[in-house]
Design a protein around this motif. Structure first.
Motif: not given
Length: 321
Positions: A94-95, A101
């Protein structure tokens, strides 16, 4: 002998998987042909989420046989493997992945697809390969994995799904406490640990409801299937399947070996982790604001992929000392 063993394992596992996929396709055909009113599917999902799936969880957990098994080792291998793939693989994605994101609902489907097992298929494969001893290990795995996965997935959906906009510890905790799947897990575990088991009359009724959950859940998955979503989210689907069908069972294998599991106990634990994604990932996504089209794509793709990966896993497991 190796070829014969591979063919035998392939046929056994395909026998467990193909009926599930056929029901998904039936649901897709029914929806595409407008065989039922469009409003039926939303009501069917609600029925499955609030009544049928909880009945399945209660009956599985209430009747799980734990006597004489290394329960702590099985639980540690399954639980730590789930936390490891989420903490070391899924959450960092996700980062560093721009789409994930910015698209919270899609990320929740990746979370669900990475860790949520189809317990029905796990039981079917374990029974076919190892008989009652394999089913018992699968039931012990389910006793820990089902509550843990539901807790983690509901938390993810509350945090990143398209819900009512409330966030923070208080609202998240309240949503978890009221979630019917988690309540069902707690009730089933309480019935098991107390020695009460399934009560007369209520127990048989719950079993009938549990049987209905699989068929209706698979039909709902098919009805929500969007083939365009599979094509449009190919990288997310492929990444999710790599985590679920490769990284997670590999983690269970390593941790299980470290904690002293051997033979059928280790093999059945690995198979439980290696099965495709459960249909309730789609239902949960629909109810709590996840990307349900992506969830349906992941479920269907994992079911297809598992037809190839599970026989390979079975052959590798057979060669373990």
């Amino acid at each position: 002998m190796a070829v014969h063993a591979f063919i035998s394992a392939m046929l056994t596992i395909l026998t467990a998987i193909i009926p599930n996929f056929l029901l998904i396709m039936l649901g897709w055909g029914m929806r595409s042909r407008h065989w039922l009113d469009i409003s039926f599917w939303g009501q069917a999902e609600r029925l499955t989420y609030y009544l049928l799936l909880p009945a399945l969880l209660i009956t599985n957990l209430a009747e799980a046989r734990l006597d004489g098994l290394p329960v702590a080792a099985i639980a540690a291998a399954q639980g730590l493997a789930i936390l490891a793939v989420l903490g070391l693989i899924a959450l960092p994605l996700r980062r560093f992945w721009p789409r994930l994101a910015t698209d919270g609902p899609a990320f929740t489907s990746l979370i669900q697809g990475s860790v949520r097992p189809n317990t029905y298929i796990a039981f079917a494969v374990a029974a076919a390969l190892w008989g009652p001893s394999g089913v018992t290990v699968a039931a012990v795995s389910a006793a820990l994995v089902v509550p843990l996965v539901n807790l983690l997935c509901v938390t993810a959906l509350i945090q990143w799904g398209q819900g009512d906009g409330r966030r923070g510890f208080g609202p998240t905790l309240a949503a978890i406490v009221k979630n019917p799947l988690i309540l069902a897990c707690l009730l089933g575990a309480a019935l098991n640990l107390s020695g009460i088991g399934l009560p007369p009359m209520i127990g048989p009724m719950l079993k009938i409801m549990a049987q209905a959950s699989l068929a209706l859940g698979l039909l709902c998955v098919g009805a929500g299937l969007d083939l365009g979503a599979i094509r449009g989210a190919g990288m997310v689907v492929a990444t999710t399947l790599t985590i679920k069908l490769l990284a997670l069972p590999s983690a269970v294998a390593g941790l299980g070996w470290l904690f002293g599991l051997r033979g059928v106990q280790l093999a059945a634990a690995i198979v439980y982790a290696a099965v495709p994604v459960a249909t309730n990932a789609y239902v949960l996504a629909r109810q709590l604001g996840g990307d349900y089209r992506l969830a349906a794509a992941i479920i269907t793709a994992s079911t297809l992929a598992a037809a190839a990966t599970l026989p390979v896993a079975a052959i590798v497991i057979a060669r373990l000392p």
